[in-house]
Design a protein around this motif. Structure first.
Motif, PDB file in Angstrom:
ATOM      1  N   LEU A 129      -6.060  49.705 123.240  1.00  0.00           N
ATOM      2  CA  LEU A 129      -4.785  49.007 123.363  1.00  0.00           C
ATOM      3  C   LEU A 129      -3.640  49.856 122.817  1.00  0.00           C
ATOM      4  N   ASN A 130      -3.887  50.570 121.699  1.00  0.00           N
ATOM      5  CA  ASN A 130      -2.775  51.280 121.057  1.00  0.00           C
ATOM      6  C   ASN A 130      -2.308  52.518 121.815  1.00  0.00           C
ATOM      7  N   THR A 131      -3.021  52.920 122.884  1.00  0.00           N
ATOM      8  CA  THR A 131      -2.546  54.033 123.702  1.00  0.00           C
ATOM      9  C   THR A 131      -1.756  53.553 124.920  1.00  0.00           C
ATOM     10  N   LEU A 132      -1.636  52.243 125.086  1.00  0.00           N
ATOM     11  CA  LEU A 132      -0.966  51.689 126.268  1.00  0.00           C
ATOM     12  C   LEU A 132       0.448  52.241 126.479  1.00  0.00           C
ATOM     13  N   PRO A 133       1.269  52.416 125.434  1.00  0.00           N
ATOM     14  CA  PRO A 133       2.620  52.947 125.676  1.00  0.00           C
ATOM     15  C   PRO A 133       2.636  54.334 126.317  1.00  0.00           C
TER      16      PRO A 133
ATOM     17  N   PHE B  75       8.027  51.831 127.895  1.00  0.00           N
ATOM     18  CA  PHE B  75       7.186  50.702 127.494  1.00  0.00           C
ATOM     19  C   PHE B  75       7.900  49.828 126.468  1.00  0.00           C
ATOM     20  N   PHE B  76       8.484  50.451 125.442  1.00  0.00           N
ATOM     21  CA  PHE B  76       9.079  49.661 124.368  1.00  0.00           C
ATOM     22  C   PHE B  76      10.454  49.090 124.725  1.00  0.00           C
ATOM     23  N   GLU B  77      11.037  49.552 125.813  1.00  0.00           N
ATOM     24  CA  GLU B  77      12.257  48.905 126.303  1.00  0.00           C
ATOM     25  C   GLU B  77      11.975  47.492 126.805  1.00  0.00           C
TER      26      GLU B  77
END
Length: 263
Positions: A9-13, A200-202
């Motif tokens: 999950l933590n590589t999704l960005p 992704f974080f936008e």
């Protein structure tokens, strides 16, 4: 280009395929958990990979780092944890996940440097943690089993409290020999990964619906600043002190002239 990919999950960005960015040249995502990607990069079965920071530290002469990218934590990481039936200070034996050498070594630094203890380390070979008093888990399993023991210790939080620094769990690295022949491709990948992270974080809700998981990802740190390198150097010094590495690493990066790409 064969890209070593950790499908957590933590590589999704970083997943440029999900964020809709065209890499612009042929590539293959070779998936595995961290220790597998470490091995594949060293065996030249992948060209670029997202690897444990310890694997870079141990093999720094073979690799170059892609700048501005990592998976780090400024305090709690939530996905690298020790679960135990007793307080950490009373732990005499711990089962370590085989999925991440960095987390294994951080566990040993915490016990042997911070606590002055030498527990027995054993391999955790399955998900049967019920009959094991103390275990180290990472990634999605750490989240899945987070409430299964009386005590839960976040390794990144312990590191931050002791050092005041972020902890760097993983780095994007390329084999030196591959980079020398494919510099433009590697630079393009570097910029694609940074663009994917920013995109992704936008609007994370576009890619994942669970608010708990969104908050988990927002809590992580995907940068690689001077503070991060300072932390890696301190971690390396501790590893030298307890004889887990034989020499101090140097941290070398690919050339990055800040080329502009349109995505």
């Amino acid at each position: 280009m064969r890209i070593g990919w950790i499908d957590y999950l933590n590589t999704l960005p970083f997943n440029f395929e999900k964020t809709g960015i065209d890499l612009g040249f042929s590539h293959e995502l070779v998936k595995g958990f961290p220790s597998q990607i470490n091995r594949l990069l060293s065996e030249k079965k992948v060209d670029v990979g997202f690897i444990s920071s310890v694997h870079y530290i141990q093999n720094f002469n073979d690799f170059l780092i892609l700048p501005d990218l990592s998976i780090s934590s400024l305090n709690k990481v939530k996905s690298v944890v020790i679960l135990s039936e007793k307080p950490l200070e009373k732990t005499t034996q711990i089962y370590l996940t085989e999925e991440s050498k960095t987390s294994q070594y951080l566990t040993k630094v915490i016990f042997e440097i911070f606590l002055g203890k030498n527990p027995v380390y054993k391999q955790l070979l399955d998900e049967d943690i019920k009959n094991k008093e103390t275990v180290l888990l990472i990634g999605d399993k750490a989240i899945k089993f987070s409430n299964k023991k009386n005590y839960r210790y976040d390794l990144s939080e312990i590191w931050f409290k002791k050092t005041g620094l972020p902890f760097v769990f993983a780095l994007w690295c390329v084999r030196k020999d591959y980079y020398e022949k494919n510099k433009e491709k590697v630079k393009k990948l570097n910029h694609v990964l940074k663009t994917s992270k920013n995109r992704f974080f936008e609007n994370p809700e576009k890619y994942i619906k669970d608010q708990f998981l969104i908050n988990y990802l927002k809590n992580l740190d995907y940068c690689l600043s001077e503070e991060h390198i300072k932390s890696l150097k301190l971690f390396s010094n501790y590893l030298l002190e307890i004889n887990l590495i034989n020499e101090k690493p140097t941290f070398r990066f690919i050339e990055d002239k800040n080329e502009t790409y349109n995505f």
